[in-house]
Design an enzyme around this catalytic site. Sequence first.
Site, PDB file in Angstrom:
ATOM      1  N   SER A 135       0.859  -1.182   0.000  1.00 17.41           N
ATOM      2  CA  SER A 135       0.000   0.000   0.000  1.00 17.41           C
ATOM      3  C   SER A 135       0.892   1.228   0.000  1.00 17.41           C
ATOM      4  CB  SER A 135      -0.881   0.004   1.263  1.00 17.41           C
ATOM      5  OG  SER A 135      -1.482   1.258   1.467  1.00 17.41           O
ATOM      6  N   TYR A 146      -1.708  -0.932  10.513  1.00 15.75           N
ATOM      7  CA  TYR A 146      -1.723  -1.266   9.083  1.00 15.75           C
ATOM      8  C   TYR A 146      -0.429  -0.820   8.414  1.00 15.75           C
ATOM      9  CZ  TYR A 146      -3.466  -1.299   4.237  1.00 15.75           C
ATOM     10  OH  TYR A 146      -3.653  -1.519   2.900  1.00 15.75           O
TER      11      TYR A 146
END
Length: 267
Positions: free
Chosen positions: A142, A155
């Site tokens: 990401s 995350y």
Amino acid sequence: MSNYFNNKVVWITGASSGIGEFLAYALSAQGAKLILSSRREKELQRVKQACSIPEQVVVFPLDLSDIPSLQGKTDQAIGYFGRIDIMVHNGGVTQRSLVIETELNAHRQVMELDYFSYVALTKDLLPHFKERKTGHFVVTSSVMGKIGTPMRAAYAAAKHALHGFFDCLRAEVAPDNIKVTVLTPGYIRTNISLYAITKNPYGLGKHSEDISNGLAPEIAARQILKAIRKGSFEPYIGRFGGERIALWLMRLAPGIFFRIAPKLTPK
């Protein structure tokens, strides 16, 4: 160019929705043989039937959050078609909560799924790639694997860890003709951006984050296939916009990025 994926065996985790689902469609349309994994067998069957060549698709349910259960699963996956050419690590969960309120177990849950499951399957599959002197690991990270913003610490930590692990792996396996591509998607129009672990490992909550301007997953899939064909190291996947600019700032002018990061809290 269009025949690159024809007859290649591709194993995709997180294949029941989002990026994984649309990668399955795009790869099947180009003649690939697919192994589709996630926890939701019914959804995997739906994806299989929607593929261009469903008879070349195997449904292989896995629970990536149960690391011990992954032991030996690669041998089973290899057995379906006799080999694996490309491993797409795509399963995962996101997270939205402040560091001060996030329980340690929530961090552990994100790391187990978003990092350790990738490591476990990679280590199991690596001997197969090394024996064949070919193979390609494709890893869905990401933009948050390169930057940090509020409410995403667990995350971002897991995604940052992926970059470190797979950068080291790339350096180790290059002599064996094994490739590593770490994808850095921005906003993609998938459900993962709407559901997240919150302050505890059971706090799966719906969020009002607007992903309507995110890249359509079918377009993201086409960008990813192009990156795989090119053997790209760390391609950005998404629209040109704030996420791409943030990556540039972090690399070229980190001081500017750190000053604006506190304002980037998701709604």
